[in-house]
Structures are given as structure tokens and as C-alpha cells.
Design a protein around this motif. Sequence first.
Motif, PDB file in Angstrom:
ATOM      1  N   HIS A  87       0.846  -1.185   0.000  1.00 21.39           N
ATOM      2  CA  HIS A  87       0.000   0.000   0.000  1.00 21.39           C
ATOM      3  C   HIS A  87       0.883   1.237   0.000  1.00 21.39           C
ATOM      4  CE1 HIS A  87      -3.796   2.111   0.545  1.00 21.39           C
ATOM      5  NE2 HIS A  87      -3.189   2.875   1.435  1.00 21.39           N
ATOM      6  N   SER A  88       0.380   2.315  -0.572  1.00 22.46           N
ATOM      7  CA  SER A  88       1.044   3.614  -0.513  1.00 22.46           C
ATOM      8  C   SER A  88       0.041   4.639  -0.014  1.00 22.46           C
ATOM      9  CB  SER A  88       1.546   4.050  -1.899  1.00 22.46           C
ATOM     10  OG  SER A  88       2.573   3.228  -2.353  1.00 22.46           O
ATOM     11  N   ALA A  89       0.513   5.514   0.873  1.00 22.02           N
ATOM     12  CA  ALA A  89      -0.315   6.594   1.399  1.00 22.02           C
ATOM     13  C   ALA A  89       0.486   7.892   1.285  1.00 22.02           C
ATOM     14  CB  ALA A  89      -0.692   6.319   2.854  1.00 22.02           C
ATOM     15  N   MET A  90      -0.196   8.971   0.908  1.00 27.63           N
ATOM     16  CA  MET A  90       0.504  10.217   0.628  1.00 27.63           C
ATOM     17  C   MET A  90      -0.222  11.413   1.241  1.00 27.63           C
ATOM     18  SD  MET A  90       1.263  11.872  -3.142  1.00 27.63           S
ATOM     19  CE  MET A  90       2.092  10.382  -3.714  1.00 27.63           C
ATOM     20  N   CYS A  91       0.548  12.319   1.823  1.00 26.68           N
ATOM     21  CA  CYS A  91       0.028  13.613   2.250  1.00 26.68           C
ATOM     22  C   CYS A  91       0.458  14.638   1.207  1.00 26.68           C
ATOM     23  CB  CYS A  91       0.572  14.010   3.616  1.00 26.68           C
ATOM     24  SG  CYS A  91       0.143  15.729   4.042  1.00 26.68           S
ATOM     25  N   PRO A  92      -0.499  15.305   0.538  1.00 24.71           N
ATOM     26  CA  PRO A  92      -0.157  16.286  -0.485  1.00 24.71           C
ATOM     27  C   PRO A  92      -0.119  17.728   0.022  1.00 24.71           C
ATOM     28  CG  PRO A  92      -2.484  15.813  -0.626  1.00 24.71           C
ATOM     29  CD  PRO A  92      -1.925  14.971   0.507  1.00 24.71           C
ATOM     30  N   HIS A  93      -0.204  17.911   1.326  1.00 26.09           N
ATOM     31  CA  HIS A  93      -0.345  19.257   1.878  1.00 26.09           C
ATOM     32  C   HIS A  93       0.988  19.913   2.228  1.00 26.09           C
ATOM     33  CE1 HIS A  93      -4.093  17.000   2.895  1.00 26.09           C
ATOM     34  NE2 HIS A  93      -4.593  18.039   2.245  1.00 26.09           N
ATOM     35  N   ALA A  94       1.010  21.226   2.158  1.00 29.13           N
ATOM     36  CA  ALA A  94       2.157  22.001   2.635  1.00 29.13           C
ATOM     37  C   ALA A  94       2.117  22.014   4.161  1.00 29.13           C
ATOM     38  CB  ALA A  94       2.092  23.416   2.081  1.00 29.13           C
ATOM     39  N   PRO A  95       3.273  22.154   4.809  1.00 28.02           N
ATOM     40  CA  PRO A  95       3.300  22.110   6.278  1.00 28.02           C
ATOM     41  C   PRO A  95       2.353  23.113   6.947  1.00 28.02           C
ATOM     42  CG  PRO A  95       5.518  22.067   5.401  1.00 28.02           C
ATOM     43  CD  PRO A  95       4.601  22.308   4.241  1.00 28.02           C
ATOM     44  N   GLU A  96       2.222  24.298   6.382  1.00 30.34           N
ATOM     45  CA  GLU A  96       1.394  25.329   7.009  1.00 30.34           C
ATOM     46  C   GLU A  96      -0.110  25.071   6.877  1.00 30.34           C
ATOM     47  OE1 GLU A  96       2.728  26.661   2.924  1.00 30.34           O
ATOM     48  OE2 GLU A  96       3.744  25.853   4.665  1.00 30.34           O
ATOM     49  N   GLU A  97      -0.500  24.043   6.136  1.00 29.81           N
ATOM     50  CA  GLU A  97      -1.916  23.735   5.989  1.00 29.81           C
ATOM     51  C   GLU A  97      -2.504  23.042   7.223  1.00 29.81           C
ATOM     52  OE1 GLU A  97      -3.391  22.502   1.965  1.00 29.81           O
ATOM     53  OE2 GLU A  97      -1.237  22.457   1.519  1.00 29.81           O
ATOM     54  N   LYS A 103       2.951  13.571   8.096  1.00 28.54           N
ATOM     55  CA  LYS A 103       3.768  12.944   9.139  1.00 28.54           C
ATOM     56  C   LYS A 103       4.381  14.047   9.994  1.00 28.54           C
ATOM     57  CE  LYS A 103       6.249  10.791   6.026  1.00 28.54           C
ATOM     58  NZ  LYS A 103       7.379  10.067   5.450  1.00 28.54           N
ATOM     59  N   PRO A 104       4.370  13.896  11.300  1.00 30.39           N
ATOM     60  CA  PRO A 104       4.175  12.686  12.092  1.00 30.39           C
ATOM     61  C   PRO A 104       2.745  12.388  12.530  1.00 30.39           C
ATOM     62  CG  PRO A 104       4.966  14.409  13.524  1.00 30.39           C
ATOM     63  CD  PRO A 104       4.896  14.997  12.126  1.00 30.39           C
ATOM     64  N   ALA A 105       1.752  13.114  12.027  1.00 28.47           N
ATOM     65  CA  ALA A 105       0.364  12.769  12.349  1.00 28.47           C
ATOM     66  C   ALA A 105       0.099  11.321  11.910  1.00 28.47           C
ATOM     67  CB  ALA A 105      -0.596  13.735  11.653  1.00 28.47           C
ATOM     68  N   PRO A 106      -0.781  10.627  12.590  1.00 31.39           N
ATOM     69  CA  PRO A 106      -0.922   9.185  12.367  1.00 31.39           C
ATOM     70  C   PRO A 106      -1.769   8.754  11.172  1.00 31.39           C
ATOM     71  CG  PRO A 106      -2.384   9.864  14.123  1.00 31.39           C
ATOM     72  CD  PRO A 106      -1.552  11.079  13.760  1.00 31.39           C
ATOM     73  N   GLU A 107      -2.432   9.651  10.474  1.00 27.05           N
ATOM     74  CA  GLU A 107      -3.418   9.248   9.469  1.00 27.05           C
ATOM     75  C   GLU A 107      -2.855   8.322   8.383  1.00 27.05           C
ATOM     76  OE1 GLU A 107      -6.204  11.370   6.188  1.00 27.05           O
ATOM     77  OE2 GLU A 107      -6.259  12.259   8.184  1.00 27.05           O
ATOM     78  N   LEU A 110      -2.350   4.873   9.860  1.00 26.09           N
ATOM     79  CA  LEU A 110      -3.646   4.230  10.087  1.00 26.09           C
ATOM     80  C   LEU A 110      -4.237   3.715   8.783  1.00 26.09           C
ATOM     81  CD1 LEU A 110      -5.079   6.787  12.663  1.00 26.09           C
ATOM     82  CD2 LEU A 110      -4.365   4.423  13.137  1.00 26.09           C
ATOM     83  N   GLU A 111      -4.078   4.482   7.708  1.00 25.42           N
ATOM     84  CA  GLU A 111      -4.547   4.039   6.397  1.00 25.42           C
ATOM     85  C   GLU A 111      -3.848   2.746   5.979  1.00 25.42           C
ATOM     86  OE1 GLU A 111      -4.069   5.422   1.772  1.00 25.42           O
ATOM     87  OE2 GLU A 111      -4.430   7.022   3.236  1.00 25.42           O
ATOM     88  N   CYS A 112      -2.531   2.684   6.181  1.00 23.61           N
ATOM     89  CA  CYS A 112      -1.773   1.478   5.816  1.00 23.61           C
ATOM     90  C   CYS A 112      -2.167   0.288   6.678  1.00 23.61           C
ATOM     91  CB  CYS A 112      -0.272   1.739   5.925  1.00 23.61           C
ATOM     92  SG  CYS A 112       0.342   2.876   4.665  1.00 23.61           S
TER      93      CYS A 112
END
Length: 176
Positions: A87-97, A103-107, A110-112
Motif C-alpha cells: 500500500h502507498s499513502a501520501m500527504c499532499p499538503h504544505a506544512p502550514e496547511e 507525518k508525524p500525524a498518524p493518518e 492508520l490508512e496502511c
Amino acid sequence: MTDPFLVLLDRDGTINIDKHYLSDPDGVEILPGAISGLLRLQAAGAVLAIVTNQSGVGRGYFDLETAWAVNKRVVELLAQHGVTIAHSAMCPHAPEEACTCRKPAPELALECARATGLALTSSWTIGDKASDVQLGRGVGGKGLLIAASPAQDFGQSASCTDLDAAADFILQERGL
């Protein structure tokens, strides 16, 4: 083979050479030691997943489709050598969003875990940044830091030079 366990892998700087906002799938180069380390982990029961922050999307450097195309190329190159990414999981957001998936948030973890059906409490997270180690610890697993030189202490179980050395550490810890 032992019971399956989840290994969450950062992508850029851990599996492939970090080329600073990599947006061309043809530019993907797998790091030395990555394939051999991942094959050994896989043979020992590891289920491999990618968790990657891709702030270049949120910063407008490239779109989400491009980010996924690069990820697909990483997975394809690994597969050519027998490495399976479950599985692959991706956060597409800029840090200030201030999203809940960076990461390091767990979402992402948890998806994986949901996708693989494996517990995070017996997982390992391997990456080249503090956020990777913090993710692993934050979900009740362990974190390994990939660092070419002596690294800061982010609470990692160990610092390793590459994925081959990380595999050595994990396999020793698991008594394999």
C-alpha cells in the motif's frame, strides 16, 4: 517465516534518492541497499507500505497526479526486483496547511494498517527525517532513522546508513 509485521517506509531519501521535489517519474533512482534490505525484510514476513509527505503538491510545484506517477514509478522499480509494496499513502499538503495526514500525524499509518490488516503496535517506520521516527513512535511502533552521518536523537530505535542496515537491525531485534 514469522508472523507478518508492517514496515512503513518513507519514500524520498529512504527508498529513492531525494531530488528535492521530484516530479518526473523518469528521475527516480533507487538508493543503494534499498532493494536488498527490502527483500530480506519481505522474506522475514514484513508487509511493506510507503508513507510519504509530498508538500510540492500543496506548494503548487506539481499536481497530485504527478506525485502519484512518481510513486508508481518507485513501486514499479522495486517490483522489477521482487519487492512488493502492499500500500502507498501520501500527504499532499504544505506544512502550514495543518492537515491531519502530514507525518508525524498518524493518518497515513492508520490508512496502511487498515489496508493491510496489520497492527501498528508491532510496526516499524523507517525514514530520513524526525517526522518519520515520530510517526512510528506515535502509533505505538518503533522508528528507525536513515542517516548518512551520525544523527540527532529523535527517539529512534537506531540510526542506520541505508535500508540494508535497517533490515539488519530489525531482523536482529526480531530474533531472525
